[in-house]
Design a protein around this motif. Structure first.
Motif, PDB file in Angstrom:
ATOM      1  N   GLY A  93       0.403 121.851  89.073  1.00  0.00           N
ATOM      2  CA  GLY A  93      -0.122 121.804  87.713  1.00  0.00           C
ATOM      3  C   GLY A  93      -1.620 121.986  87.707  1.00  0.00           C
ATOM      4  O   GLY A  93      -2.249 122.247  88.743  1.00  0.00           O
ATOM      5  N   MET A  94      -2.200 121.827  86.541  1.00  0.00           N
ATOM      6  CA  MET A  94      -3.621 122.052  86.358  1.00  0.00           C
ATOM      7  C   MET A  94      -4.356 120.748  86.080  1.00  0.00           C
ATOM      8  O   MET A  94      -3.857 119.888  85.357  1.00  0.00           O
ATOM      9  CB  MET A  94      -3.821 123.033  85.208  1.00  0.00           C
ATOM     10  N   TYR A  95      -5.557 120.630  86.684  1.00  0.00           N
ATOM     11  CA  TYR A  95      -6.351 119.415  86.544  1.00  0.00           C
ATOM     12  C   TYR A  95      -7.796 119.783  86.251  1.00  0.00           C
ATOM     13  O   TYR A  95      -8.332 120.731  86.830  1.00  0.00           O
ATOM     14  CB  TYR A  95      -6.300 118.578  87.828  1.00  0.00           C
ATOM     15  N   SER A  96      -8.431 119.028  85.360  1.00  0.00           N
ATOM     16  CA  SER A  96      -9.859 119.225  85.112  1.00  0.00           C
ATOM     17  C   SER A  96     -10.656 118.329  86.049  1.00  0.00           C
ATOM     18  O   SER A  96     -10.288 117.179  86.308  1.00  0.00           O
ATOM     19  CB  SER A  96     -10.208 118.903  83.660  1.00  0.00           C
ATOM     20  N   ILE A  97     -11.734 118.874  86.563  1.00  0.00           N
ATOM     21  CA  ILE A  97     -12.655 118.134  87.430  1.00  0.00           C
ATOM     22  C   ILE A  97     -14.017 118.153  86.760  1.00  0.00           C
ATOM     23  O   ILE A  97     -14.562 119.217  86.471  1.00  0.00           O
ATOM     24  CB  ILE A  97     -12.750 118.770  88.834  1.00  0.00           C
ATOM     25  N   ARG A  98     -14.558 116.960  86.518  1.00  0.00           N
ATOM     26  CA  ARG A  98     -15.859 116.854  85.842  1.00  0.00           C
ATOM     27  C   ARG A  98     -16.821 116.087  86.738  1.00  0.00           C
ATOM     28  O   ARG A  98     -16.651 114.893  86.972  1.00  0.00           O
ATOM     29  CB  ARG A  98     -15.685 116.157  84.490  1.00  0.00           C
ATOM     30  N   LEU A  99     -17.810 116.825  87.243  1.00  0.00           N
ATOM     31  CA  LEU A  99     -18.775 116.257  88.174  1.00  0.00           C
ATOM     32  C   LEU A  99     -20.184 116.322  87.592  1.00  0.00           C
ATOM     33  O   LEU A  99     -20.439 117.074  86.639  1.00  0.00           O
ATOM     34  CB  LEU A  99     -18.749 117.011  89.508  1.00  0.00           C
ATOM     35  N   GLU A 100     -21.068 115.562  88.191  1.00  0.00           N
ATOM     36  CA  GLU A 100     -22.494 115.626  87.882  1.00  0.00           C
ATOM     37  C   GLU A 100     -23.269 115.862  89.161  1.00  0.00           C
ATOM     38  O   GLU A 100     -22.942 115.285  90.211  1.00  0.00           O
ATOM     39  CB  GLU A 100     -22.969 114.332  87.220  1.00  0.00           C
ATOM     40  N   VAL A 101     -24.262 116.714  89.100  1.00  0.00           N
ATOM     41  CA  VAL A 101     -25.116 117.038  90.238  1.00  0.00           C
ATOM     42  C   VAL A 101     -26.503 116.482  89.946  1.00  0.00           C
ATOM     43  O   VAL A 101     -27.084 116.781  88.897  1.00  0.00           O
ATOM     44  CB  VAL A 101     -25.186 118.560  90.467  1.00  0.00           C
ATOM     45  N   GLU A 102     -27.035 115.698  90.874  1.00  0.00           N
ATOM     46  CA  GLU A 102     -28.330 115.050  90.668  1.00  0.00           C
ATOM     47  C   GLU A 102     -29.220 115.282  91.884  1.00  0.00           C
ATOM     48  O   GLU A 102     -28.736 115.390  93.012  1.00  0.00           O
ATOM     49  CB  GLU A 102     -28.143 113.542  90.441  1.00  0.00           C
ATOM     50  N   ASP A 103     -30.524 115.342  91.654  1.00  0.00           N
ATOM     51  CA  ASP A 103     -31.492 115.463  92.748  1.00  0.00           C
ATOM     52  C   ASP A 103     -32.417 114.252  92.742  1.00  0.00           C
ATOM     53  O   ASP A 103     -32.999 113.900  91.718  1.00  0.00           O
ATOM     54  CB  ASP A 103     -32.288 116.767  92.647  1.00  0.00           C
TER      55      ASP A 103
END
Length: 729
Positions: A209-219
């Protein structure tokens, strides 16, 4: 110039219902100095993927002084162009938004709407949003405005349910900050993100099936850093400090006592497909081959000079269909008639000093099922200075090149041993340059074509002996080309593997010769005809067998001569003798069986000097009556001055042998350089990028032609290792 590793996030995108159209997106920002009125200019580069092209993101101000948009450029990076069924089409676009700001204080933007594709962890009407936090304060550690990490996404990647995968999100920041990736929402079962390395992991535990992935990139700062703003105020950043000592895998922890310089969204959808019969690359899933660059390889190019990246893939149980790419605006992809993909991009003056990730995935098909390879990415650094060592002139009937000796020490070292594809063509030189000019059909110039262009290529190479036609290593290769747009469609067809050769002759009836390559000196497993053209590294052993099949009993096969050529033509102008008059000519040739109706032999792989990356083997063979001393088969090796045998006068009366027949097999494709492992170690020890293919090009608008030069610098291997003596199972 900073050394930057671009953040290369994975986007695994899949089919969606027309109502659920958002498949992922990301954004990064780059300060571009001040405008004449003293205001600040900032460029935002965003990528989004929807089920069709033409979607435009609206970036709204969430907090702070966000300024106003002054320019927008949007282009398509990759699109299926309605090639697939309606629910499988998708389009990735990149937008470059320029904003004018009156303040360099922090602010936040966001684009949002409805809806995500239908996902297992959100349903069919789940809203999406891409928030970005921006800080342009002048940093105490670099004395420059703050830069965000670079991000990109690559479209439409499938994950087989039973195959574990790890995708490396390479931390890239022009300010050399500490990059962290964390999930903005709980990750579905089977998925993990390592916040320290930005590695995205899939383990075979998720349902299809299909899955959403929600990430944040920080420095984050690596040392105590002060940010100073134009109004005199300041803010401070400290190194990253996690809230706990728990494993960073799949964590949502936020740092204690430290804040990031910026925060970027990284969102994508993952499609878990049904299990694949084999997870090994090169079976169903495509495997990248030479000259494909290694993952994370760094490439340098110059403003207004075309960069070319060549990519090749194969799979034994599926057919390569396409190459999915992601990169900067105006990147292009073509496919040659030989099946190699060519990715090109020409940076502009506005790209000076920047770093751009270019990512790609090969896609193959078996029946109605699509399979995809690993994702690879290269990091392109754009420099202002000229990076070429030569100038190329393209005309209607000829091309010429001049090479600056001062740009390459190896050219000076090997000047007396430089030649073109055809050694009979002369190179000229003076104190500063090496020159060559030729018509488009001479000096070994090779023609290559894709769907829209005809390309003429030649090469200046170094050789130990100017009279040699083959080599097992090179020191210098300078490739140059002229590209002409086609006036009409040209189609070529090519059948790689040769079937048995069948002949009819009085006294011998209908007989055949079968010429095949084998895995090892045991000659048990023949190379699969579907894998042609075969690929060998220079110096590897190639094992060949010629077998005669005849209705006549008591016959024997004799290989009178064999020669190699870059084309399937026994009269080719460029050729190399392997066997002549039954005598061995190549020092690496070995016979494993040379009696009866089967001849088995092997030799070390080589390539023709110049642009010929493939080799055909053509042999002259004779079928004789066995144990007859009057046949050519019984005479074996003969020098060219020997008198003809008396039996030639009596063939019609009593046929004891056939006439000579030419048979061939191939092509065999030879690698142009050492393998990637060897290349990587050479790069580290010598400071050279052995897999770098750099093109300096010029566009002749009036004539509608392109020209360019490439340089390869190569080191020979210390030794060549033969193929194993046992057969592959």
């Amino acid at each position: 110039m900073s050394v930057c590793r671009a953040l290369l996030p994975l986007v695994l995108l899949v089919s969606a219902a027309s109502a659920s159209h958002f498949w992922g997106g990301t954004i990064s920002f780059l300060p571009k100095g001040r405008n004449p009125d003293g205001s600040y200019r900032v460029d935002f580069r965003y990528k989004d993927v929807f089920d069709s092209c033409g979607s435009r993101l609206n970036w709204n101000c969430v907090s702070g002084n966000c300024g106003g948009q002054t320019d927008l450029e949007v282009g398509t990076i990759y699109s299926t162009s309605s090639r697939n069924p309606s629910n499988l089409n998708w389009c990735q676009e990149e937008g470059i938004v320029t904003r004018r700001l009156t303040s360099d204080k922090p602010f936040q933007l966001s684009a949002s709407s409805c809806c995500w594709v239908t996902i297992n962890n959100g349903g069919w009407s789940y809203p999406w949003g891409l928030p970005v936090m921006v800080d342009l304060g002048r940093r105490s550690d670099t004395n420059e405005p703050n830069h965000s990490p670079h991000t990109t996404i690559i479209s439409f990647v499938r994950v087989p349910r039973n195959c574990p995968r790890t995708y490396n999100f390479i931390g890239c920041d022009p300010d050399h900050d500490d990059i962290k990736c964390r999930n903005a929402a709980t990750l579905p079962t089977g998925f993990q993100i390592d916040q320290d390395t930005c590695n995205f992991h899939y383990s075979p535990t998720a349902s299809t099936g299909m899955y959403s992935i929600r990430l944040e990139v920080e420095d984050y700062a690596k040392q105590y850093t002060t940010l100073t703003y134009n109004d005199g105020s300041r803010s401070y950043r400290t190194p990253y400090q996690p809230t706990s000592t728990a494993s960073p895998i799949s964590t949502t922890s936020t740092p204690a006592g430290s804040s990031p310089f910026s925060r970027l969204p990284l969102q994508f959808a993952v499609k878990v497909e049904p299990a694949v019969p084999s997870c090994s690359a090169g079976v169903y899933l495509p495997q990248f081959l030479h000259p494909t660059p290694a993952d994370r390889e760094r490439v340098h190019t110059a403003i207004n000079q075309e960069l070319e990246i060549r990519i090749r893939a194969s799979a034994s149980h599926s057919v390569i269909q396409d190459l999915i790419i992601s990169g900067p605006l105006n990147i292009t992809k073509t496919k040659t008639l030989s099946g190699e993909f060519i990715v090109t991009w020409t940076p502009s003056s506005d790209d000076d000093g920047e770093h751009f990730p270019i990512c790609f995935i090969a896609e193959s098909k078996s029946g109605s099922t699509l399979y995809q390879s690993e994702m690879r990415c290269v990091i392109v650094e754009v420099k202002h200075e000229q990076a070429t060592i030569g100038n190329v002139i393209c005309a209607e009937s000829f091309m010429a090149i001049e090479v600056n000796k001062s740009q390459s020490e190896k050219i000076n070292i090997h000047e007396d041993h430089l030649r073109l594809n055809d050694p009979s063509c002369t190179l000229y030189s003076n104190d500063t340059h090496v020159f060559a000019n030729m018509s488009l059909n001479t000096c070994g110039t090779v023609m290559e074509e894709d769907e829209t262009n005809v390309i003429f290529k030649n090469e200046i190479v170094s050789v130990d002996n100017p009279n040699d036609v083959i080599t097992r290593h090179h020191q210098v290769e300078i490739q140059f080309f002229c590209k002409y747009p086609k006036k009409g469609r040209v189609t070529l067809e090519f059948d790689a593997h040769r079937s048995p050769f069948v002949f009819v002759q009085k006294g011998f009836g209908t007989f055949s010769y079968q010429f095949e390559f084998f895995h090892s000196s045991q000659f048990r497993n023949m190379e699969d005809p579907s894998t042609y053209p075969l690929e060998y590294d220079l110096g590897d052993m190639m094992y060949m067998q010629i077998e005669a099949t005849s209705p006549v009993n008591n016959t024997e096969l004799f290989v009178e001569s064999c020669q190699a050529s870059p084309s399937d033509d026994p009269n080719s102008h460029t050729s190399y003798s392997i066997i002549s008059n039954g005598c061995i000519q190549d020092e690496t040739l070995q016979f494993f069986s040379n009696h009866g109706n089967i001849v088995k032999f092997g030799m070390k792989a080589f390539k023709f000097i110049g642009l010929h990356d493939q080799v055909f083997i053509t042999c002259s063979v004779i079928l004789c009556e066995a144990d007859n001393s009057n046949t050519r088969c019984s005479q074996g090796c003969m020098n060219t001055t020997a008198a003809p045998a008396a039996h030639h006068h009596h063939r019609r009366e009593a046929p004891i042998q056939t006439i000579s027949h030419f048979i061939s097999q191939g092509p065999v494709r030879l690698s142009r350089s050492v393998n990637l492992k060897d290349a990587a170690s050479t790069v580290n020890s010598n400071g050279l990028n052995m897999n770098l293919v750099f093109i300096a090009g010029c566009l002749l608008l009036a004539m509608g032609m392109l020209c360019g030069a490439l340089i390869y610098t190569k080191q020979p291997k210390a030794a060549y290792q033969p193929l194993p003596t046992n057969d592959y199972q």
